[in-house]
Design an enzyme around this catalytic site. Structure first.
Site, PDB file in Angstrom:
ATOM      1  N   TYR A  54       0.822  -1.215   0.000  1.00  0.00           N
ATOM      2  CA  TYR A  54       0.000   0.000   0.000  1.00  0.00           C
ATOM      3  C   TYR A  54       0.858   1.267   0.000  1.00  0.00           C
ATOM      4  CZ  TYR A  54      -4.684  -1.931   0.708  1.00  0.00           C
ATOM      5  OH  TYR A  54      -5.886  -2.554   0.545  1.00  0.00           O
TER       6      TYR A  54
ATOM      7  N   LYS B 266       3.019 -15.146   1.904  1.00  0.00           N
ATOM      8  CA  LYS B 266       3.347 -15.998   0.763  1.00  0.00           C
ATOM      9  C   LYS B 266       4.855 -16.235   0.765  1.00  0.00           C
ATOM     10  CE  LYS B 266       1.319 -17.157  -2.666  1.00  0.00           C
ATOM     11  NZ  LYS B 266       0.920 -18.535  -3.042  1.00  0.00           N
TER      12      LYS B 266
ATOM     13  N   ASP C  60      -3.027 -17.929   0.379  1.00  0.00           N
ATOM     14  CA  ASP C  60      -4.065 -18.539  -0.463  1.00  0.00           C
ATOM     15  C   ASP C  60      -4.742 -19.691   0.285  1.00  0.00           C
ATOM     16  OD1 ASP C  60      -1.662 -19.947  -0.597  1.00  0.00           O
ATOM     17  OD2 ASP C  60      -1.869 -20.495  -2.713  1.00  0.00           O
TER      18      ASP C  60
ATOM     19  N   ASP D  83      -6.357  -7.117   3.849  1.00  0.00           N
ATOM     20  CA  ASP D  83      -7.504  -6.508   3.175  1.00  0.00           C
ATOM     21  C   ASP D  83      -8.408  -7.604   2.601  1.00  0.00           C
ATOM     22  OD1 ASP D  83      -9.026  -4.363   2.093  1.00  0.00           O
ATOM     23  OD2 ASP D  83      -8.058  -4.680   0.153  1.00  0.00           O
TER      24      ASP D  83
ATOM     25  N   ASP E 151     -12.133  -9.333   4.300  1.00  0.00           N
ATOM     26  CA  ASP E 151     -13.417  -9.338   3.586  1.00  0.00           C
ATOM     27  C   ASP E 151     -14.009 -10.742   3.555  1.00  0.00           C
ATOM     28  OD1 ASP E 151     -13.469  -6.622   3.041  1.00  0.00           O
ATOM     29  OD2 ASP E 151     -13.900  -6.883   0.903  1.00  0.00           O
TER      30      ASP E 151
HETATM   31  C1  IPM Z   1     -10.456  -1.407   3.737  1.00  0.00           C
HETATM   32  C2  IPM Z   1     -10.698  -0.778   2.399  1.00  0.00           C
HETATM   33  C3  IPM Z   1      -9.568   0.196   2.109  1.00  0.00           C
HETATM   34  C4  IPM Z   1      -8.294  -0.605   1.991  1.00  0.00           C
HETATM   35  C5  IPM Z   1      -9.786   1.075   0.875  1.00  0.00           C
HETATM   36  C6  IPM Z   1     -11.081   1.848   0.948  1.00  0.00           C
HETATM   37  C7  IPM Z   1      -8.624   2.004   0.645  1.00  0.00           C
HETATM   38  O1  IPM Z   1     -10.836  -1.763   1.424  1.00  0.00           O
HETATM   39  O2  IPM Z   1     -10.301  -0.661   4.732  1.00  0.00           O
HETATM   40  O3  IPM Z   1     -10.443  -2.625   3.813  1.00  0.00           O
HETATM   41  O4  IPM Z   1      -7.988  -1.153   0.919  1.00  0.00           O
HETATM   42  O5  IPM Z   1      -7.570  -0.687   2.984  1.00  0.00           O
HETATM   43 MG    MG Z   2     -10.944  -3.750   2.207  1.00  0.00          MG
END
Ligand code: IPM
Ligand code: MG
Length: 366
Positions: free
Chosen positions: A143, A194, A226, A250, A254
């Site tokens: 990032y 990884k 993975d 990230d 999710d």
């Molecule tokens: C998160 C989001 C952010 C990230 C975006 C909005 C920049 O996806 O906080 O998970 O990638 O960190």
């Molecule tokens: Mg995210």
């Protein structure tokens, strides 16, 4: 006079403003009913800030963010700003806050609320009782790594570059956060990278192992990212704390979030060094498709406030009350559209907020 607690609320874009209103009402409730002394500031971030200032976070707001005890952020981004340069995009506001406040540790709990077991895309028995803590490194890795950019080569071809980079100190401090948390939870840490293809991953594995020596009571294992994604949907309850880098965190957060039935339920905390700043935000995004309709789920934001009470303000009793109030409202059958189930009552953002306040009233009477 009770101690002053300062909070900066940055609602941001999309559904951000609607859900932040409901968190604000909980703050007001805490002041009226629990004697907490909050000073609440408000400001712009993301596309909302870009439209006014031409940048996703202006200097005054950043200065204020440094001063307060905690920042609460709604959500940033939306199709309206798709053409804007990376350094001014809504997301840049969020990344600048993380970086400038030194918020290297992102705590993303994935908890399956019992009334929502049926809302998960996985079988109920796989997710019932699920309680995972993902610890995502938040100020390093690809990032922020340099060099980065898009260049045009002599032959006219274009080349995009980002750099995955970690140092020992960055890995050590995030590993410690994970081990400390595990000590208060299930006593297990899974570190994910990884290492089979990336040197930075190998370094990560080795340096996490170094820190593990200070925590002999914690069981550490390593899992390729993975494989970790696969295991998360195969048998998620095998995990306690997962510690991983910025990018894998990230993705994995999710995945873990969705196991619980809804992204609309999950809070997060971004923490720096002890006594430094902190930022609390829902894991879900700005959901531009439903923005302004009054149907968004405010629970993740309200639970983010609970995390702020726990980790920054040292108000464990109030944090627990908010979490119980959410449980009670869900058990009573109220649902926003994102967590709607057959036979339940579909309610708006504000009715969900009202109901949580009433549940807090009842808990407070006990
Ligand atoms: C998160 C989001 C952010 C990230 C975006 C909005 C920049 O996806 O906080 O998970 O990638 O960190
Ligand atoms: Mg995210």
């Amino acid at each position: 006079m009770t101690k002053e607690l300062s909070l900066l609320m940055l609602a941001g874009d999309g559904i951000g403003p609607e859900i932040m209103v409901e968190a604000r009402r909980v703050v007001d409730w805490l002041m009226e009913n629990r004697g907490l002394n909050f000073t609440v500031h408000e400001g712009l971030v993301g596309g909302a800030a870009y439209d006014v200032f031409g940048v996703a976070l202006d200097d005054d707001t950043l200065a204020l963010a440094r001063q307060v005890d905690a920042v609460m952020l709604g959500a940033v981004g939306g199709p309206k700003w798709d053409g804007v340069d990376y350094d001014k995009r809504p997301e840049a506001g969020l990344l600048t806050l993380r970086k400038e406040l030194g918020l290297f540790a992102n705590l993303r709990p994935a908890i399956c609320f019992e009334p929502l077991v049926e809302a998960s895309s996985l079988k109920p028995e796989l997710v019932s009782g699920l309680d995972i803590m993902i610890v995502r490194e938040l100020t390093g890795g690809v990032y922020f790594g340099e060099p980065r950019g898009i260049e045009t080569l002599e032959n006219g071809e274009r080349r995009g570059v980002n750099t995955q980079v970690y140092t020992t100190s960055e890995i050590h401090r995030i590993a410690r956060v994970a081990f400390e948390l595990a000590a208060k939870r299930g006593g297990r840490v899974t570190s994910s990278e990884k290492a089979n293809v990336m040197e930075s991953g190998l370094l990560w594995r080795e340096e996490v192992t170094v820190i593990a020596a200070d925590y002999p009571e914690i069981k550490l294992d390593h899992m390729l990212a993975d494989s970790c994604a696969m295991q998360l949907v195969r048998a998620p309850k095998q995990f306690d704390v997962i510690v991983t880098d910025n990018l894998f965190g990230d993705l994995l957060s999710d995945v873990a979030a969705m196991l619980t039935g809804s992204l609309g339920m999950l809070p997060s905390a971004a923490l720096g060094v002890k006594g430094g700043g902190a930022m609390y935000e829902p894991v879900h995004g700005s959901a531009p498709d439903i923005a302004g309709k009054g149907v968004a789920n405010p629970i993740a934001t309200i639970l983010s406030l609970a995390m702020a009470l726990r980790y920054t303000f040292d108000c464990e009793a109030e944090a627990q009350m908010i979490e119980d109030a959410v449980q009670n409202v869900l058990a009573g059958g109220l649902r926003t559209a994102d967590i709607m189930q057959p036979g339940k009552a579909k309610v708006s953002t504000s009715v969900m907020g009202d109901s949580i306040l009433r549940a807090l009233d009842r808990l407070n009477e006990k």
